[in-house]
Design a protein around this motif. Structure first.
Motif, mmCIF file in Angstrom:
data_model
loop_
_atom_site.group_PDB
_atom_site.id
_atom_site.type_symbol
_atom_site.label_atom_id
_atom_site.label_comp_id
_atom_site.label_asym_id
_atom_site.label_seq_id
_atom_site.Cartn_x
_atom_site.Cartn_y
_atom_site.Cartn_z
ATOM 1 N N TRP A 10 0.837 -1.188 0.000
ATOM 2 C CA TRP A 10 0.000 0.000 0.000
ATOM 3 C C TRP A 10 0.878 1.245 0.000
ATOM 4 C CZ3 TRP A 10 0.673 3.299 4.120
ATOM 5 C CH2 TRP A 10 1.294 2.758 5.242
ATOM 6 N N ALA A 11 0.255 2.369 -0.337
ATOM 7 C CA ALA A 11 0.972 3.644 -0.405
ATOM 8 C C ALA A 11 0.116 4.744 0.202
ATOM 9 C CB ALA A 11 1.327 4.000 -1.843
ATOM 10 N N ASN A 12 0.798 5.731 0.774
ATOM 11 C CA ASN A 12 0.157 6.949 1.274
ATOM 12 C C ASN A 12 0.850 8.131 0.610
ATOM 13 O OD1 ASN A 12 0.627 8.984 4.148
ATOM 14 N ND2 ASN A 12 -1.215 8.958 2.891
ATOM 15 N N ASN A 13 0.086 8.899 -0.162
ATOM 16 C CA ASN A 13 0.656 10.053 -0.857
ATOM 17 C C ASN A 13 0.139 11.338 -0.220
ATOM 18 O OD1 ASN A 13 2.220 11.413 -2.663
ATOM 19 N ND2 ASN A 13 0.902 11.067 -4.442
ATOM 20 N N ASN A 14 1.061 12.259 0.060
ATOM 21 C CA ASN A 14 0.741 13.567 0.623
ATOM 22 C C ASN A 14 1.321 14.631 -0.301
ATOM 23 O OD1 ASN A 14 -0.021 12.689 3.679
ATOM 24 N ND2 ASN A 14 1.735 11.513 2.941
ATOM 25 N N GLN A 28 -4.116 6.111 -5.491
ATOM 26 C CA GLN A 28 -4.676 6.658 -4.255
ATOM 27 C C GLN A 28 -6.199 6.719 -4.368
ATOM 28 O OE1 GLN A 28 -2.344 7.205 -1.753
ATOM 29 N NE2 GLN A 28 -1.104 6.274 -3.366
ATOM 30 N N LEU A 29 -6.898 6.085 -3.410
ATOM 31 C CA LEU A 29 -8.338 5.915 -3.521
ATOM 32 C C LEU A 29 -9.143 6.552 -2.391
ATOM 33 C CD1 LEU A 29 -8.418 2.170 -4.632
ATOM 34 C CD2 LEU A 29 -8.690 4.204 -6.076
ATOM 35 N N ILE A 30 -8.591 6.659 -1.199
ATOM 36 C CA ILE A 30 -9.378 7.136 -0.062
ATOM 37 C C ILE A 30 -8.528 8.055 0.814
ATOM 38 C CG2 ILE A 30 -8.822 5.130 1.360
ATOM 39 C CD1 ILE A 30 -12.217 6.983 1.261
ATOM 40 N N GLY A 31 -9.100 9.158 1.249
ATOM 41 C CA GLY A 31 -8.388 10.119 2.098
ATOM 42 C C GLY A 31 -9.198 11.404 2.198
ATOM 43 N N THR A 50 -4.167 36.488 -5.245
ATOM 44 C CA THR A 50 -3.137 35.841 -4.423
ATOM 45 C C THR A 50 -2.878 34.384 -4.803
ATOM 46 O OG1 THR A 50 -4.830 35.286 -2.779
ATOM 47 C CG2 THR A 50 -3.587 37.331 -2.455
ATOM 48 N N GLY A 51 -3.631 33.873 -5.771
ATOM 49 C CA GLY A 51 -3.378 32.510 -6.210
ATOM 50 C C GLY A 51 -4.235 31.491 -5.493
ATOM 51 N N ARG A 52 -3.947 30.200 -5.791
ATOM 52 C CA ARG A 52 -4.737 29.110 -5.251
ATOM 53 C C ARG A 52 -3.808 27.980 -4.823
ATOM 54 N NH1 ARG A 52 -9.891 29.292 -5.934
ATOM 55 N NH2 ARG A 52 -10.117 27.027 -5.965
ATOM 56 N N SER A 53 -4.343 27.064 -4.004
ATOM 57 C CA SER A 53 -3.520 25.957 -3.524
ATOM 58 C C SER A 53 -4.425 24.782 -3.163
ATOM 59 C CB SER A 53 -2.695 26.370 -2.304
ATOM 60 O OG SER A 53 -3.538 26.709 -1.213
ATOM 61 N N ASP A 54 -3.813 23.635 -2.958
ATOM 62 C CA ASP A 54 -4.557 22.474 -2.471
ATOM 63 C C ASP A 54 -3.591 21.536 -1.763
ATOM 64 O OD1 ASP A 54 -3.616 20.232 -4.428
ATOM 65 O OD2 ASP A 54 -4.312 21.816 -5.773
ATOM 66 N N TYR A 55 -4.150 20.763 -0.847
ATOM 67 C CA TYR A 55 -3.405 19.727 -0.117
ATOM 68 C C TYR A 55 -4.258 18.479 -0.070
ATOM 69 C CZ TYR A 55 -1.748 16.886 3.741
ATOM 70 O OH TYR A 55 -1.326 15.819 4.493
ATOM 71 N N PHE A 56 -3.619 17.314 -0.222
ATOM 72 C CA PHE A 56 -4.355 16.072 -0.024
ATOM 73 C C PHE A 56 -3.461 15.021 0.609
ATOM 74 C CE2 PHE A 56 -2.569 15.064 -4.246
ATOM 75 C CZ PHE A 56 -2.164 13.741 -4.077
ATOM 76 N N THR A 57 -4.080 14.105 1.327
ATOM 77 C CA THR A 57 -3.436 12.892 1.807
ATOM 78 C C THR A 57 -4.394 11.751 1.519
ATOM 79 O OG1 THR A 57 -2.448 11.746 3.712
ATOM 80 C CG2 THR A 57 -4.320 13.180 4.164
ATOM 81 N N ALA A 58 -3.879 10.683 0.908
ATOM 82 C CA ALA A 58 -4.745 9.591 0.492
ATOM 83 C C ALA A 58 -3.966 8.273 0.504
ATOM 84 C CB ALA A 58 -5.310 9.848 -0.906
ATOM 85 N N PHE A 93 -11.756 12.331 -0.047
ATOM 86 C CA PHE A 93 -11.033 11.899 -1.240
ATOM 87 C C PHE A 93 -11.493 10.480 -1.563
ATOM 88 C CE2 PHE A 93 -6.975 12.572 -3.670
ATOM 89 C CZ PHE A 93 -6.916 11.343 -4.288
ATOM 90 N N TYR A 94 -12.186 10.303 -2.676
ATOM 91 C CA TYR A 94 -12.655 8.983 -3.105
ATOM 92 C C TYR A 94 -12.907 9.047 -4.609
ATOM 93 C CZ TYR A 94 -17.306 11.099 -3.225
ATOM 94 O OH TYR A 94 -18.374 11.908 -3.507
ATOM 95 N N PRO A 95 -12.936 7.901 -5.302
ATOM 96 C CA PRO A 95 -13.182 7.911 -6.748
ATOM 97 C C PRO A 95 -14.508 8.583 -7.081
ATOM 98 C CG PRO A 95 -12.349 5.778 -6.070
ATOM 99 C CD PRO A 95 -12.588 6.555 -4.807
ATOM 100 N N GLY A 96 -14.458 9.525 -7.999
ATOM 101 C CA GLY A 96 -15.601 10.354 -8.328
ATOM 102 C C GLY A 96 -15.464 11.752 -7.773
#
Length: 244
Positions: free
Chosen positions: A99-103, A152-155, A117-125, A188-191
């Motif tokens: 398994w993998a965890n991506n941040n 990455q499927l769930i987070g 000022t721009g835009r940003s995003d963060y995810f962990t899944a 964070f999930y498919p869809g």
């Protein structure tokens, strides 16, 4: 990436690399147009072998400018930490699974707009991961080819708000940091979101304790809530791996 041609026990490797990241991205919170370009990148990888178990931590940083077809610039910075745990159930097999965890944290600042000022995003899944590796000899030199893949499927993920560069929970009325994070996060999930990566590497064994590697690391991310954003990137890295 790390060279391994047999089953190791309690061995550790450190890899330092740098190169060029080329890709494109769309953030509809700023523009429906695609921005493309190249950025410089650095990568630090730590690998630990413990019998049939392998742990890999890959820290990456990239920064640079991209452009749309009208010549508008977009300054982008990304930081990522990919952690993988892989198991080899059969020592004769070239495959290992786990398994993998991506941040990832990504920021985007358009050029030429002082009031934007721009835009940003963060995810962990989290999601499944696989590794395939085969050693070979060429002209009396030791080589190894390996491919890592993850999905990455769930987070959860936290994008900028609908009208602000800040996430929606960090507006004028905040109820503390934890509550603001909770109010800013999407599942964070498919869809709703997806992230996948493919990382082939060719390693050349310089000595018993070191090797040189050429890596192509492909990464695709799609986040659908608030303003949809997508990015597709390929990272070309030249790295040196040392046994610790």
């Amino acid at each position: 990436m790390v060279l391994s041609t047999e089953a190791y026990s309690q061995e550790r490797y450190l890899s330092v690399g740098g190169g060029l990241l080329s890709g494109s991205q769309v953030d509809e919170g700023y523009s429906p147009l695609r921005f493309s370009g190249a950025q410089w990148s650095v990568n630090l990888t730590y690998t630990k072998f413990d019998g049939a178990k392998e742990n890999i931590w890959m820290l990456g940083y990239a920064s640079g400018q991209s452009q749309n077809r009208f010549g508008r610039n977009l300054e982008s910075t990304s930081v990522s930490l990919l952690a993988l745990t892989l198991y080899q159930t059969d020592q004769e097999s070239r495959f290992s699974w786990g398994w993998a965890n991506n941040n990832q944290f990504n920021s985007r600042t358009p050029g030429g707009f002082q009031n934007y000022t721009g835009r940003s995003d963060y995810f962990t899944a989290f999601g499944p991961a696989m590794k395939y590796e085969v050693p070979f000899r060429l002209m009396n030199q030791e080589f190894s080819f390996q491919t890592l893949s993850h999905l990455q499927l769930i987070g959860f993920y936290i994008p900028s708000g609908y009208v602000s560069s800040l996430p929606k929970g960090f507006g004028y009325e905040q109820d503390g940091f934890a509550a603001s994070v909770y109010n800013s996060a999407f599942l964070f999930y498919p869809g709703s979101a997806i992230n996948l990566g493919l990382i082939p590497t060719l390693q050349w064994g310089l000595s018993e304790n070191s090797s040189m590697g050429l890596t192509y690391s492909y990464d695709y991310t799609s986040l659908q809530n608030v303003h949809p954003s997508k990015r597709s990137r390929g990272n070309y890295l030249l790295s040196l791996t040392m046994k610790l």
